[in-house]
Motif scaffolding. Structure first.
Motif, mmCIF file in Angstrom:
data_model
loop_
_atom_site.group_PDB
_atom_site.id
_atom_site.type_symbol
_atom_site.label_atom_id
_atom_site.label_comp_id
_atom_site.label_asym_id
_atom_site.label_seq_id
_atom_site.Cartn_x
_atom_site.Cartn_y
_atom_site.Cartn_z
ATOM 1 N N VAL A 569 3.819 -59.603 22.092
ATOM 2 C CA VAL A 569 3.722 -60.300 23.374
ATOM 3 C C VAL A 569 3.924 -59.306 24.508
ATOM 4 O O VAL A 569 4.464 -58.216 24.314
ATOM 5 C CB VAL A 569 4.774 -61.434 23.472
ATOM 6 C CG1 VAL A 569 4.451 -62.555 22.504
ATOM 7 C CG2 VAL A 569 6.170 -60.892 23.218
ATOM 8 N N ASN A 570 3.505 -59.733 25.704
ATOM 9 C CA ASN A 570 3.601 -58.896 26.896
ATOM 10 C C ASN A 570 4.871 -59.286 27.656
ATOM 11 O O ASN A 570 4.872 -60.234 28.445
ATOM 12 C CB ASN A 570 2.360 -59.108 27.773
ATOM 13 C CG ASN A 570 2.295 -58.114 28.912
ATOM 14 O OD1 ASN A 570 2.912 -57.056 28.852
ATOM 15 N ND2 ASN A 570 1.557 -58.458 29.948
ATOM 16 N N ILE A 571 5.978 -58.557 27.407
ATOM 17 C CA ILE A 571 7.269 -58.887 28.010
ATOM 18 C C ILE A 571 7.979 -57.616 28.439
ATOM 19 O O ILE A 571 7.557 -56.500 28.104
ATOM 20 C CB ILE A 571 8.173 -59.668 27.024
ATOM 21 C CG1 ILE A 571 8.430 -58.807 25.784
ATOM 22 C CG2 ILE A 571 7.583 -61.015 26.672
ATOM 23 C CD1 ILE A 571 9.426 -59.417 24.837
ATOM 24 N N ASP A 572 9.079 -57.805 29.212
ATOM 25 C CA ASP A 572 9.981 -56.714 29.572
ATOM 26 C C ASP A 572 11.074 -56.672 28.502
ATOM 27 O O ASP A 572 12.030 -57.445 28.539
ATOM 28 C CB ASP A 572 10.572 -56.964 30.961
ATOM 29 C CG ASP A 572 11.357 -55.764 31.482
ATOM 30 O OD1 ASP A 572 11.985 -55.064 30.661
ATOM 31 O OD2 ASP A 572 11.347 -55.539 32.702
ATOM 32 N N THR A 573 10.924 -55.782 27.513
ATOM 33 C CA THR A 573 11.822 -55.774 26.351
ATOM 34 C C THR A 573 13.263 -55.480 26.743
ATOM 35 O O THR A 573 14.202 -56.045 26.164
ATOM 36 C CB THR A 573 11.336 -54.723 25.344
ATOM 37 O OG1 THR A 573 11.235 -53.455 26.000
ATOM 38 C CG2 THR A 573 9.970 -55.107 24.787
#
Length: 690
Positions: A569-573
């Motif tokens: 997914v496209n997230i701020d890890t």
């Protein structure tokens, strides 16, 4: 005797006799009625024949006189024309009849007809123009209207209308009128001096203009004296019998002239005279001289005016040159300063914008002026235009943002300064002003506002840090200082490991608290940058949970439910991991025994994380304030560290997500976190890892 009479009357009125009498009377009446009807029909036909014959004779007379005969039926309101044979040739309804004539003139005819029908007048004469032809002319008709036939009780049945075509007569009169006007204008012209000499060269006639020109108040003073043609100062001296049409311009300085000039009164005081004259001999058919006609005019004032005009032209050329230089300088100033000249005309509701004095760049209607501004300023522009339409006498200053972008893709700001311009009667005629491009100034103000806001945010960060630090940092710091002072006092050496452990634990709490305070202060000042990148959430989820559950009690069962083999997914890890770690740490602080269950799920563009524990829970009074800072429950204990839940709440909101918490005292707490994101790889697995 009476009986005989009665018997006689009875015989007379016997039924059989009565029947015969009645039949006889009926037959006599029938024949009388038939005879009367025959006589009436004969008279009617005869009258009609005579009438048509009279109409035919009348129509013939009318035709020779360019007249037309027409009847107007009052009941039907139709117009019936009679031809040369006395018969009805054409019938027109009111609309068809009106189309043949000028609208206003026909209304006068129609009004006259109605006045006669309503007995207000007896006859009427109306002049009516016909419709325009292709050559721009129209015929003219005179209509004479009178009563032709009446019914019983004096009701009018028909009107007689005689139409006379007077076009030629009107045109002849107009031509004669124009010719007379021209002749009259020439005859009474005050421009020319008119003088007439007879065949012997003696002055015999002169007009008033010439008398006044030569200095005489009365023409008789000239006509009584024998003034000769040779004495005329404007004559060239040619023999009168050999004179031809001659036109000349004379310049005579009477002050220096030594030749007597009796024709000019007080010629010594005249000075220099410029005179144009024409001498025309008039001869009869045999060529014999009848007289000489002179037409002239004094052009001294004209010549002097011409000289003054030449001097004026010279000054005008110099002024024009100066004005052009001034306009050039103004245009250069307008170009350099990026200013436009503006004119608003309320009568036409148009605005003219000029790049210089000589050229108009734009003509804008009211709608285009309003559409020029951005939506939030259109009401302001409309209000300013409305004030100018009402011709307010106050100046207007309007600053607004347009929808036009400059070469740096910035919205252009325009400032209009308008002042009313009045006519000779003191009424506002238009508005004149200037339009300035304020984009650079507004951009400077915007940047200044941004820098001011940053300075304010820095100040807020400082204040938030000091407030948070002074609120909770004292407790662990006092503990560290207290146990450190115990080392300097008398103590049992066996207690030193306890002192060291307390100092270490409170130091760690103090460090964690300071880090949270610093991080929360950065959140408050919107200084956290979020970088979204594709990452395998399934791979990180378990490790984030374990890091938050590192201090879990041995009596607590931990379940980590991850249904995905891969979830990219496209997230701020970094910040998503911080949220999960802190929520797990809060669950550990609330749970001394029982279980902690964490799980994740992805559906329809949303990543959800659920953390559920069976700890002591949060009381109902404290629950609405759990996301506030340093909130304490009924037992005066902090919810976590006091900053964990506020940090989680702020982080999730700034990432565009939401967080919800449900808890009940003594039964546990459940937290739901939802973060919007897009998944590129989703691979589920069958077994749940523990």
């Amino acid at each position: 005797m009476s009986e005989q009479v009665v018997q006689t009357i009875g015989k007379l009125f016997d039924f059989e006799h009565m029947t015969v009498y009645v039949m006889a009377a009926f037959l006599i009446g029938f024949f009388l009625l038939l005879f009367y009807n025959f006589i009436y029909h004969y008279r009617e036909v005869d009258a009609k024949t005579q009438g048509l014959s009279q109409y035919a004779r009348l129509s013939l007379v009318l035709q020779t006189s360019k007249l037309r005969l027409c009847f107007y039926n009052v009941q039907r309101r139709h117009y019936l024309f009679i031809n040369e044979n006395g018969e009805y040739s054409k019938e027109y309804n009111p609309i068809e009849f009106a189309e043949m004539f000028d609208r206003d003139d026909f209304e006068q005819l129609r009004k006259s007809i109605f006045d006669i029908c309503e007995h207000r007048i007896r006859t009427a004469n109306v002049r009516v123009r016909g419709t325009l032809k292709e050559d721009g002319t129209c015929d003219v008709f005179d209509f004479s209207v009178s009563v032709a036939r009446r019914r019983k009780r004096s009701e009018i049945e028909d009107l007689l209308i005689i139409q006379h075509n007077v076009t030629d007569e009107v045109r002849r009169r107009e031509t004669v009128k124009q010719l007379l006007l021209r002749y009259h204008t020439v005859f009474n012209s005050s421009v020319m001096d008119m003088v007439f000499y007879d065949q012997f060269g003696v002055l015999s006639d002169i007009n008033e203009k010439a008398c006044h020109q030569f200095g005489y108040k009365n023409c008789e003073d000239l006509l009584t004296g024998e003034f000769l043609l040779q004495q005329n100062p404007f004559y060239n001296g040619t023999d009168i019998h050999q004179l031809e049409n001659t036109r000349s311009t004379s310049i005579i300085d009477f002050a220096k002239s030594h030749t007597p000039t009796p024709l000019i009164h007080d010629y010594e005081q005249k000075g220099v005279m410029y005179y144009e004259s024409t001498f025309n001999p008039i001869r009869n058919a045999k060529g014999e001289l009848i007289g000489v006609y002179m037409a002239g005019r004094n052009v001294t004032e004209m010549v002097e005016s011409f000289h003054h005009q030449q001097e004026g032209f010279k000054k005008l050329r110099q002024m024009t040159k100066d004005i052009k230089t001034y306009i050039k300088n103004v245009n250069y100033a307008l170009q350099v300063s990026d200013v436009r000249l503006v004119n608003y005309i309320p009568s036409s509701h148009t605005m003219e914008i000029s790049v210089n004095i000589n050229e108009t760049q734009l003509h804008l209607s009211q709608l285009r002026c309003i559409r020029l501004g951005s939506p939030r300023f259109r009401r302001t522009i409309s209000s300013a235009l409305n004030r100018m339409d009402h011709r307010t006498e106050l100046p207007l200053h309007v600053l607004f943002e347009t929808e036009i972008r400059d070469n740096q893709h910035r919205p252009i700001w325009l400032l209009f300064n308008m002042v009313p311009m009045k006519d000779a009667e003191g009424r506002v005629e238009r508005y004149f002003g200037m339009c300035r491009n304020m984009t650079q100034m507004m951009e400077t103000e915007r940047r200044l506002a941004i820098e001011t806001q940053k300075a304010q945010e820095t100040e807020l960060l400082k204040q938030a840090f000091l407030t948070n630090m002074s609120y909770e940092i004292r407790t662990p710091l006092n503990t560290v200082v207290g146990f450190a002072e115990l080392f300097e006092s008398e103590h049992d050496e066996a207690d030193e490991p306890l002192f060291v452990e307390e100092i270490r634990r409170n130091s760690n709490n103090l460090l964690s608290l300071v880090n949270d305070i610093l991080f929360l202060s950065r959140l408050d000042a919107n200084m956290i940058e979020y970088k979204q990148e594709e990452a395998d959430f399934a791979m990180f989820f378990e490790s984030w949970c374990q890091m938050g559950l590192v201090n879990v009690s041995p009596e607590v069962k931990v379940v980590v439910e991850n249904p995905f083999e891969r979830l990219v997914v496209n997230i701020d890890t970094e910040h998503v991991g911080k949220v999960i770690e802190k929520l797990c740490a809060v669950a550990v602080s609330y749970t001394e025994k029982g279980s902690i269950h964490t799980k994740c799920e992805y559906r329809k563009g949303q990543l959800s994380v659920v953390i559920e524990d069976t700890g002591r829970g949060i009381d109902e009074k404290t629950l609405p304030h759990v996301f506030e800072r340093f909130v304490r429950d009924n037992g005066e204990e902090l919810c976590g560290t006091g900053l964990d839940l506020p940090i989680v709440h702020t982080l999730v909101q700034q990432m565009g997500g939401s967080v919800e918490l449900q808890s009940e005292a003594g039964k546990g707490t459940t937290v739901w976190v939802i973060i919007p994101c897009e998944a590129s790889v989703i691979e589920r697995r069958r077994e749940l890892m523990v």
